[in-house]
Design a protein around this motif. Structure first.
Motif, PDB file in Angstrom:
ATOM      1  N   MET A 558      46.349 -57.458 129.544  1.00 47.83           N
ATOM      2  CA  MET A 558      46.673 -56.151 128.977  1.00 47.83           C
ATOM      3  C   MET A 558      47.126 -56.278 127.525  1.00 47.83           C
ATOM      4  SD  MET A 558      45.795 -54.421 131.489  1.00 47.83           S
ATOM      5  CE  MET A 558      46.127 -52.861 130.674  1.00 47.83           C
ATOM      6  N   GLY A 559      47.827 -57.372 127.216  1.00 48.82           N
ATOM      7  CA  GLY A 559      48.206 -57.592 125.824  1.00 48.82           C
ATOM      8  C   GLY A 559      46.995 -57.820 124.942  1.00 48.82           C
ATOM      9  N   GLN A 561      44.042 -56.578 125.491  1.00 48.52           N
ATOM     10  CA  GLN A 561      43.408 -55.267 125.338  1.00 48.52           C
ATOM     11  C   GLN A 561      44.092 -54.460 124.250  1.00 48.52           C
ATOM     12  OE1 GLN A 561      41.832 -52.325 128.575  1.00 48.52           O
ATOM     13  NE2 GLN A 561      44.014 -51.866 128.298  1.00 48.52           N
ATOM     14  N   ASN A 562      45.410 -54.564 124.158  1.00 42.74           N
ATOM     15  CA  ASN A 562      46.126 -53.810 123.129  1.00 42.74           C
ATOM     16  C   ASN A 562      45.805 -54.310 121.725  1.00 42.74           C
ATOM     17  OD1 ASN A 562      47.351 -52.299 125.131  1.00 42.74           O
ATOM     18  ND2 ASN A 562      49.125 -53.646 125.253  1.00 42.74           N
ATOM     19  N   VAL A 565      42.986 -52.334 120.307  1.00 41.14           N
ATOM     20  CA  VAL A 565      43.318 -50.925 120.099  1.00 41.14           C
ATOM     21  C   VAL A 565      44.167 -50.744 118.854  1.00 41.14           C
ATOM     22  CG1 VAL A 565      44.478 -48.927 121.103  1.00 41.14           C
ATOM     23  CG2 VAL A 565      43.140 -50.449 122.549  1.00 41.14           C
ATOM     24  N   SER A 566      45.107 -51.674 118.615  1.00 39.15           N
ATOM     25  CA  SER A 566      46.082 -51.491 117.549  1.00 39.15           C
ATOM     26  C   SER A 566      45.772 -52.241 116.272  1.00 39.15           C
ATOM     27  CB  SER A 566      47.466 -51.941 118.042  1.00 39.15           C
ATOM     28  OG  SER A 566      47.440 -53.299 118.449  1.00 39.15           O
ATOM     29  N   HIS A 578      37.218 -56.501 124.134  1.00 41.10           N
ATOM     30  CA  HIS A 578      37.148 -55.599 125.289  1.00 41.10           C
ATOM     31  C   HIS A 578      36.259 -56.191 126.382  1.00 41.10           C
ATOM     32  CE1 HIS A 578      39.496 -52.147 124.074  1.00 41.10           C
ATOM     33  NE2 HIS A 578      38.912 -52.139 122.871  1.00 41.10           N
ATOM     34  N   ASP A 638      40.622 -43.445 126.150  1.00 44.22           N
ATOM     35  CA  ASP A 638      41.528 -43.942 127.181  1.00 44.22           C
ATOM     36  C   ASP A 638      40.845 -44.109 128.523  1.00 44.22           C
ATOM     37  OD1 ASP A 638      43.499 -43.945 125.300  1.00 44.22           O
ATOM     38  OD2 ASP A 638      44.345 -42.005 125.895  1.00 44.22           O
ATOM     39  N   GLN A 644      47.262 -49.701 132.766  1.00 45.88           N
ATOM     40  CA  GLN A 644      48.293 -50.632 133.188  1.00 45.88           C
ATOM     41  C   GLN A 644      49.079 -50.083 134.373  1.00 45.88           C
ATOM     42  OE1 GLN A 644      50.654 -52.309 130.046  1.00 45.88           O
ATOM     43  NE2 GLN A 644      52.420 -52.636 131.372  1.00 45.88           N
ATOM     44  N   PRO A 664      55.034 -56.073 126.793  1.00 48.46           N
ATOM     45  CA  PRO A 664      53.749 -56.461 126.216  1.00 48.46           C
ATOM     46  C   PRO A 664      53.902 -57.532 125.156  1.00 48.46           C
ATOM     47  CG  PRO A 664      54.491 -54.442 125.182  1.00 48.46           C
ATOM     48  CD  PRO A 664      55.544 -54.797 126.207  1.00 48.46           C
ATOM     49  N   THR A 666      53.295 -58.518 121.423  1.00 45.35           N
ATOM     50  CA  THR A 666      53.206 -57.779 120.171  1.00 45.35           C
ATOM     51  C   THR A 666      53.023 -58.739 119.019  1.00 45.35           C
ATOM     52  OG1 THR A 666      55.600 -57.817 119.963  1.00 45.35           O
ATOM     53  CG2 THR A 666      54.620 -55.871 120.972  1.00 45.35           C
TER      54      THR A 666
END
Length: 820
Positions: A558-559, A561-562, A565-566, A578, A638, A644, A664, A666
């Motif tokens: 999940m981290g 994936q972020n 996105v960011s 992805h 989304d 999550q 998460p 960062t």
């Protein structure tokens, strides 16, 4: 009177008449056997006559050789052979006569007589003498037989016969002298420098594989020379093996036989198969020393020597590479570094240097293959210590590719050694002294270096040969092999991790996760880099992934994936990240057999197939894509992202502790420098409280080696940190703390140096009486202060004492027995 006796046979001594009787009137009739038996009987019954018999035969043979009467010479040599075989134990002088006759025959220009003499010498060599002759010399025979090995007589059949006779003669000398320390030392350089080149010349010059008219195999000079060389080497001891190897290396140098090195490889294969096992490492040692001597030669010559070393090590037994294994590796690495540092514009020279580097790497791999597994890890640690760990930012700014190329070559060397290692326990394959610098190197700026590090991790992590099944693209084509719906089609081998492996991943997991996490952010990543990162993630899940770390693996996914996105990564990178997340969640979902999680992952994958196929491996890892194939926007809806909350609920329903899933990964870089990349990621809770993150660290994979604190300036209920109200918040980073500590250390060090300098000057310049007085004064101050403290303690004890009187400890009188 003497002449008269010579003419009249009846007046000759009996031994002469017996010798004359063995010669027929016609030499073609051969030796008279009946008379020869009488001569043998006479010699054995009267051994004191053997010396005279030998001298008389020598006279007749010399006369026949001078007159070129080949038939009678042959009869004389045959008679000598029979007499020597029957009577050698009775007289050494007879042996000397025999050697003189062989000597005389070898000096004849007739090839047939030379061959006959060498045959007689071989028969003599096979006879074991009871007592050695200390004064006997074989110098002439070594020189003569060696020259016969280089014969250029015509026709070819005669030339081959002479060469074979010379080789047999050398073999006879070796048999006669090598086993007797009291005989001449055949291992002296003066002899070996003649014997070894003669054997190598015969091996080199006889290539008759395609000649139908060549002699039989067992009569060819090449076969005989190989047999003699093997016989010589197998008799060599530790102190004598050098006498054989030096002429071999010199011969290969003088005749430039390292390029091509087919003949050199053949020779050293013969040596390694013939030498005693306990001395095999001496061959390797001399080759390495010879490589050092050719350090400034052309790379093709050095590559030829290294190839021979590689072939030699393949034959060597596991324990015969010698105790100084690290020294051998150090030598090879030194040559590798020297080759990498060469800067030239000659394209052929660059290609030769590259071939030499590949030869060194392959040789190191062959070395490692002959070592036990624990030494292979030590070798990888040793090579890792040679890798320059430079400031990763400097790699970009300086533009110097020399260090990058050296890193690449050394890492390829480690990869070659790693392929020879078979992992049983991860804690043995990844000791801290090896794992830490390897993961640090995985964050290098160069994409090729990062790819090699990932391949090293794959080799050591993969115990069940699953890495080849996890690739998105097959090695022989561009066909995508990923099957998202059912991983059983991949035929993966999955076994339950042992307790040692679980303990290893719990302890070292944060390092792996942080490195993988930051590798995803590299702007110069290529498709191979992303595919290697996915393979690393998958192998961690297959080999080490159990119920204990499943939450950590999901949290890492999940981290990742972020990130897409960011961050402001290119669209190609975003699609690849992805796609990795989709494939990875699909893999761990099916490995853990959580239905709700598998259902959610399958739904998102189906949605991406219909609306955003570029977010799946089928598209993202297709090498034939162009810039026009990708969408212009990197925004992902989304509904196409993995939720999550849904995954959290699926894990909770199966009894997993998901308290850390909300923490998460960062992004937090340590200033502009990339030195501390491995420690640059940390866990930051949604409430901003990093103290709680420390408590949860026991069950989390987050890295708290570095901490960034940020205070919300809009909150009026809190006092701004390190400033007045309304002041802008300040980041407390590793660099700022390091700067403060460094400044304090500098000031403290400067003050301490000034004090030490003042004390030194005082003791150097002040009078002795003044120094003593000052020390006494300081002692009195200390004594007064101590007395004051003790008095205070005594008064307090008296005030707080009960009715019965107590005595202070320092006022007690102890017996002498208790006083030290």
């Amino acid at each position: 009177m003497t002449g008269c006796c010579g003419c009249c046979t009846a007046l000759k001594p009996r031994y002469k008449r017996l010798v004359d009787s063995i010669f027929p009137d016609n030499p073609e009739d051969g030796l008279v056997k009946d008379n020869m038996q009488k001569l043998v009987y006479y010699g054995t019954s009267k051994p004191e006559k053997l010396d005279r018999i030998g001298q008389y035969l020598e006279q007749r043979l010399s006369r026949d050789v001078t007159r070129s009467r080949t038939g009678y010479v042959s009869i004389s040599m045959e008679a000598l052979d029979q007499l020597l075989l029957a009577c050698h134990a009775h007289s050494n002088l007879f042996v000397e006569s025999f050697l003189k006759m062989v000597h005389k025959t070898l000096e004849s220009p007739e090839p047939q007589l030379q061959i006959l003499a060498s045959q007689s010498f071989v028969k003599f060599a096979n006879i074991e003498e009871d007592t050695p002759s200390y004064h006997r010399s074989y110098d002439f025979f070594v020189s003569k037989f060696s020259s016969m090995c280089h014969s250029s007589a015509e026709p070819e059949t005669t030339r081959i016969r002479i060469r074979v006779a010379g080789l047999h003669g050398l073999q006879g000398i070796v048999k006669k002298t090598v086993s007797d320390d009291l005989q001449v030392n055949i291992w002296d350089p003066v002899h070996m420098n003649k014997i070894i080149p003669s054997l190598l010349y015969s091996l080199q010059g006889c290539n008759m594989d395609n000649d139908p008219e060549s002699p039989k195999e067992d009569e060819s000079p090449g076969v005989v020379a190989e047999m003699v060389l093997r016989d010589l080497v197998c008799r060599a001891t530790f102190g004598n093996i050098t006498s054989v190897l030096k002429p071999v290396l010199q011969h290969l140098d003088y005749h430039k036989l390292w390029v091509p090195n087919k003949f050199a490889v053949k020779i050293f294969r013969i040596l390694m198969y013939s030498v005693q096992d306990q001395y095999g490492h001496m061959v390797v040692h001399h080759l390495m020393s010879h490589l050092d001597a050719h350090n400034k030669d052309e790379p093709r010559v050095k590559a030829g020597i290294v190839d021979v070393v590689s072939e030699t090590v393949v034959i060597a037994a596991g324990g015969s590479v010698g105790p100084s294994v690290l020294e051998v590796f150090n030598t090879l690495l030194r040559h590798l570094k020297s080759s990498v540092s060469v800067q030239t514009s000659d394209r052929q020279r660059v290609l030769d240097e590259k071939n030499f580097q590949e030869a060194v790497i392959n040789t190191i791999g062959e070395f490692a293959n002959n070592l036990p597994d624990y030494q292979k890890i030590e070798i990888m640690m040793f090579v890792m210590g040679k890798v320059p760990l430079l400031d990763l930012e400097e790699d970009v700014s300086s533009g110097d590719r020399k260090d990058t190329l050296l890193q690449t070559m050394l890492l390829k060397t480690m990869l070659k050694v790693a392929t020879k290692y078979r992992t049983v326990l991860m804690i043995n394959a990844f000791p801290p002294a090896f794992l830490d610098p390897l993961l640090r190197m995985s964050l290098a700026y160069d994409a090729g270096i990062r790819l090699i590090v990932q391949e090293i991790l794959h080799t050591l992590l993969d115990r069940h040969d699953n890495s080849g099944k996890l690739k998105f693209v097959s090695e022989n084509s561009d066909t995508i092999t990923w099957i998202p719906k059912d991983i059983q089609a991949l035929n993966l081998t999955v076994e339950k991790a042992s307790q040692q492996d679980i303990f290893f991943i719990k302890k070292n997991g944060p390092q792996f996760y942080s490195c993988i996490y930051e590798n995803m952010l590299q702007e110069n990543n290529k498709v191979d880099n992303f595919e290697a990162l996915y393979c690393t993630l998958a192998l961690l899940s297959i080999e080490l992934g159990g119920e204990d770390i499943l939450v950590d693996l999901v949290r890492l996914a999940m981290g990742i994936q972020n990130i897409s996105v960011s961050s402001d990564l290119p669209v190609t990178h975003t699609c690849a990240i992805h796609a990795i997340v989709a494939a990875y969640l699909n893999l761990i979902g099916q490995l853990s057999a959580i239905p709700n999680m598998c259902t959610h992952v399958s739904e998102i994958i189906d949605a991406r197939k219909n609306k955003a196929p570029h977010l799946l491996p089928d598209f993202a890892f297709n090498r034939s894509n162009t810039e026009q194939s990708y969408p212009t926007s990197t925004n992902v809806k989304d509904e196409l992202l993995f939720d999550q909350a849904v995954i959290n609920e699926a894990l909770t329903s199966r009894g997993y502790d998901t308290s850390t899933l909300g923490t998460p990964f960062t992004i937090s870089r340590l200033s502009q420098s990339r030195l501390g990349r491995m420690d640059s990621w940390f866990a930051e809770t949604s409430s901003g409280s990093w103290l709680q993150d420390e408590v949860d660290m026991a069950h989390s994979t987050s890295d708290i080696h570095s901490i960034t604190l940020s205070i919300d300036s809009s909150s009026s209920s809190q006092t701004p940190l390190m400033g007045q109200r309304g002041q802008a918040p300040e980041d407390i980073t590793f660099e700022s703390l390091k700067k403060i500590i460094t400044e304090d250390d500098v000031e403290r060090k400067r003050s301490q140096e000034m004090k030490q300098k003042a004390i030194l000057e005082k003791f150097q310049t002040a009078p002795f009486e003044q120094i003593v007085a000052k020390i006494d004064a300081e002692s009195m101050v200390f004594q007064n202060k101590l007395s004051e403290i003790l008095t205070t303690i005594s008064d307090e004890n008296k005030d707080n004492a009960p009715q019965h009187q107590t005595t202070a400890v320092f006022d007690m009188q102890f017996p002498d027995l208790y006083v030290y």
